[in-house]
Design an enzyme around this catalytic site. Structure first.
Site, mmCIF file in Angstrom:
data_model
loop_
_atom_site.group_PDB
_atom_site.id
_atom_site.type_symbol
_atom_site.label_atom_id
_atom_site.label_comp_id
_atom_site.label_asym_id
_atom_site.label_seq_id
_atom_site.Cartn_x
_atom_site.Cartn_y
_atom_site.Cartn_z
ATOM 1 N N CYS A 69 -2.499 -3.108 14.671
ATOM 2 C CA CYS A 69 -2.090 -2.700 13.324
ATOM 3 C C CYS A 69 -2.450 -3.777 12.309
ATOM 4 C CB CYS A 69 -0.582 -2.443 13.327
ATOM 5 S SG CYS A 69 0.144 -2.306 11.684
ATOM 6 N N CYS A 91 4.596 -7.304 8.147
ATOM 7 C CA CYS A 91 5.526 -6.880 9.196
ATOM 8 C C CYS A 91 5.611 -7.973 10.251
ATOM 9 C CB CYS A 91 5.052 -5.579 9.830
ATOM 10 S SG CYS A 91 6.179 -4.959 11.100
ATOM 11 N N CYS A 113 2.994 8.378 1.709
ATOM 12 C CA CYS A 113 3.300 7.455 2.800
ATOM 13 C C CYS A 113 3.572 6.094 2.163
ATOM 14 C CB CYS A 113 2.111 7.409 3.750
ATOM 15 S SG CYS A 113 2.301 6.174 5.035
ATOM 16 N N CYS A 135 2.331 -5.665 16.123
ATOM 17 C CA CYS A 135 1.560 -4.826 17.043
ATOM 18 C C CYS A 135 0.076 -5.194 16.849
ATOM 19 C CB CYS A 135 1.782 -3.352 16.734
ATOM 20 S SG CYS A 135 3.533 -2.909 16.745
ATOM 21 N N CYS A 187 -2.613 1.782 8.108
ATOM 22 C CA CYS A 187 -1.598 0.922 7.548
ATOM 23 C C CYS A 187 -2.078 -0.529 7.414
ATOM 24 C CB CYS A 187 -0.414 1.113 8.476
ATOM 25 S SG CYS A 187 0.663 -0.183 8.834
ATOM 26 N N SER A 243 7.205 5.194 17.069
ATOM 27 C CA SER A 243 5.843 4.814 17.447
ATOM 28 C C SER A 243 5.857 4.342 18.892
ATOM 29 C CB SER A 243 5.345 3.697 16.526
ATOM 30 O OG SER A 243 5.353 4.169 15.201
ATOM 31 N N ASN A 297 -7.233 3.988 14.575
ATOM 32 C CA ASN A 297 -8.011 3.612 13.417
ATOM 33 C C ASN A 297 -8.472 2.179 13.650
ATOM 34 O OD1 ASN A 297 -8.897 4.041 10.781
ATOM 35 N ND2 ASN A 297 -6.902 4.821 10.159
ATOM 36 N N GLU A 351 0.827 -1.200 0.000
ATOM 37 C CA GLU A 351 0.000 0.000 0.000
ATOM 38 C C GLU A 351 0.861 1.250 0.000
ATOM 39 O OE1 GLU A 351 -3.446 -1.850 2.869
ATOM 40 O OE2 GLU A 351 -2.229 -0.170 3.523
HETATM 41 N N1 SAH Z 1 6.601 -0.025 11.490
HETATM 42 C C1 SAH Z 1 6.756 1.368 11.596
HETATM 43 C C2 SAH Z 1 6.191 2.162 10.447
HETATM 44 C C3 SAH Z 1 4.870 1.696 9.877
HETATM 45 S S1 SAH Z 1 3.478 1.813 10.959
HETATM 46 C C4 SAH Z 1 6.179 1.867 12.901
HETATM 47 O O1 SAH Z 1 5.523 1.101 13.592
HETATM 48 O O2 SAH Z 1 6.439 3.016 13.225
HETATM 49 C C5 SAH Z 1 3.070 3.526 10.800
HETATM 50 C C6 SAH Z 1 2.345 4.124 11.967
HETATM 51 O O3 SAH Z 1 0.968 3.723 11.981
HETATM 52 C C7 SAH Z 1 2.906 3.721 13.314
HETATM 53 O O4 SAH Z 1 3.031 4.843 14.150
HETATM 54 C C8 SAH Z 1 1.849 2.769 13.819
HETATM 55 O O5 SAH Z 1 1.906 2.652 15.208
HETATM 56 C C9 SAH Z 1 0.603 3.415 13.292
HETATM 57 N N2 SAH Z 1 -0.566 2.556 13.278
HETATM 58 C C10 SAH Z 1 -0.642 1.266 12.903
HETATM 59 N N3 SAH Z 1 -1.908 0.815 13.014
HETATM 60 C C11 SAH Z 1 -2.643 1.849 13.452
HETATM 61 C C12 SAH Z 1 -4.036 2.008 13.767
HETATM 62 N N4 SAH Z 1 -4.877 0.999 13.635
HETATM 63 N N5 SAH Z 1 -4.449 3.213 14.213
HETATM 64 C C13 SAH Z 1 -3.592 4.250 14.330
HETATM 65 N N6 SAH Z 1 -2.273 4.157 14.052
HETATM 66 C C14 SAH Z 1 -1.806 2.974 13.631
HETATM 67 FE FE1 SF4 Z 2 4.817 -3.404 12.129
HETATM 68 FE FE2 SF4 Z 2 4.652 -0.771 12.571
HETATM 69 FE FE3 SF4 Z 2 2.431 -2.259 12.244
HETATM 70 FE FE4 SF4 Z 2 3.887 -2.523 14.465
HETATM 71 S S1 SF4 Z 2 2.779 -0.687 13.787
HETATM 72 S S2 SF4 Z 2 3.054 -4.193 13.230
HETATM 73 S S3 SF4 Z 2 5.929 -2.252 13.662
HETATM 74 S S4 SF4 Z 2 3.993 -1.893 10.721
#
Ligand code: SAH
Ligand code: SF4
Length: 347
Positions: free
Chosen positions: A121, A114, A107, A118, A338, A219, A295, A94
């Site tokens: 995510c 990944c 972005c 998390c 994401c 993050s 989100n 994406e």
């Molecule tokens: N892996 C890296 C970069 C990609 S994630 C990281 O974790 O920083 C990009 C951002 O989106 C991160 O800050 C992550 O915590 C956030 N993110 C992921 N899922 C999300 C969600 N459901 N709601 C809000 N932010 C989210």
């Molecule tokens: Fe990976 Fe970033 Fe998503 Fe965590 S928030 S699972 S590190 S992409």
């Protein structure tokens, strides 16, 4: 012969070597580089100052590495669009374009999936598939740059904040950043590039030594180890003390302010005590906090914090003079979180 070489994967010196091997005069490399990164040509027919036999050989033995689109979602106002792009092996990633008043921000992803996992995510929920090459990372930015160019506009910012963890695909992510920065090519200003990491401490330390002026975003999502262990599993390996030491080091080496991302989840990480713990961690650090209401995703039951909780959280940050921005949930309705568009395709 099957096209094998992806030109976006090459840095300038590799491209120069390739053309030298082909017996081309030295200036051709510069011409081709400009077609790729200044004119944003997606195919060889456009490269009119290259002799036809060279264009034919390029077409036979290489591809630019431009990525075809398989799915698109647009926000109601049209300010945000998110595209699912197909890689050569059929995997998809994406990329999101956000239009602000002056900025045009792409972005982009650094991995397919990944491994960090998390729970909130969508990318983490889907697991890890593979690293992207530098060219596959660069191609996402060029994809939007090409669209903007057609509108006589241009891409101004790039954030490595899509799918994947850039510091776990360190070499390709850094090569992509340097390629986008190249002043004889795409020429994106370093200060217009942000790398977002979940907090890979050795990666942050290495990045601090790269002599770059990019923005580091971390993050964070929690300011105590007990809570962060739940939200960001890699916290069990890289504890908050070590993470903040690396952040202090980054500021010291680069003079750049570090951004901390915090997705506000109702009843999970939005209590005033967490805001206080956060403020305590930031004392003496050149930092800025980005608050983003969660989100919602398919695989996670949490919901975004209510406005009342949010107000209490930010009031606490105000009390300790922590600089922050409360981000609107850009493109929540188009599943711009994401990993969410890819999840939709997989269903
Ligand atoms: N892996 C890296 C970069 C990609 S994630 C990281 O974790 O920083 C990009 C951002 O989106 C991160 O800050 C992550 O915590 C956030 N993110 C992921 N899922 C999300 C969600 N459901 N709601 C809000 N932010 C989210
Ligand atoms: Fe990976 Fe970033 Fe998503 Fe965590 S928030 S699972 S590190 S992409």
């Amino acid at each position: 012969m099957q096209p094998t070489i992806r030109l976006y994967d090459l840095d300038f010196s590799s491209l120069r070597s390739l053309l030298a091997e082909w017996g081309e005069p030295a200036y051709r490399a510069r011409q081709l580089w400009e077609w790729l990164y200044v004119h944003l040509a997606a195919d060889f027919d456009q490269m009119t100052n290259l002799p036809k036999p060279l264009r034919e050989r390029l077409a036979a033995e290489t591809t630019t590495g431009a990525l075809p689109v398989v799915d698109t979602a647009r926000s109601a106002g049209g300010k945000t669009r998110k595209d699912l792009l197909r890689l050569a092996d059929g995997e998809t990633v994406e990329a999101v374009l956000m239009r602000y008043e002056r900025r045009r921000t792409a972005c982009i992803s650094t991995q397919v999936g990944c491994a960090v996992g998390c729970p909130f995510c969508a990318t983490g929920q889907a697991g890890f598939r593979r690293d992207l090459t530098s060219g596959e990372i660069v191609a996402q930015a060029l994809y939007f740059a090409r669209q903007l160019q057609a509108e006589r506009d241009r891409l101004t910012n790039v954030v490595l904040m899509g799918m994947g963890e850039p510091l776990l695909n360190y070499e390709s992510s850094l090569a992509a950043i340097r390629r986008l920065m190249d002043d004889g090519g795409f020429n994106l200003g370093q200060r217009h590039i942000t790398l977002s990491t979940v907090g890979i401490v050795p990666g942050i330390e290495q990045l601090a030594g790269e002599d770059l002026q990019i923005t580091l975003a971390v993050s964070l999502h929690a300011a105590t180890d007990a809570l962060r262990d739940q939200l960001v599993p890699i916290n069990r390996r890289y504890r908050l003390d070590a993470l903040f030491e690396a952040c202090y080091g980054y500021v010291e080496r680069t003079g750049r302010r570090v951004s901390f991302e915090w997705a506000l989840i109702e009843g999970v990480n939005d209590a005033p005590e967490q805001a206080r713990a956060l403020a305590a961690r930031l004392v003496g650090l050149l930092a800025h906090v980005n608050l983003i209401p969660l989100n919602p995703t398919q695989g996670y039951s949490g919901s975004p914090s209510s406005n009342t909780t949010l107000d209490a959280f930010t009031a606490e940050l105000d009390r300790f003079h922590v600089p922050y921005t409360l981000r609107v949930r850009r493109g929540a309705e188009i599943q711009a979180g994401c990993g969410q568009l890819r999840q939709r395709q997989a269903r």
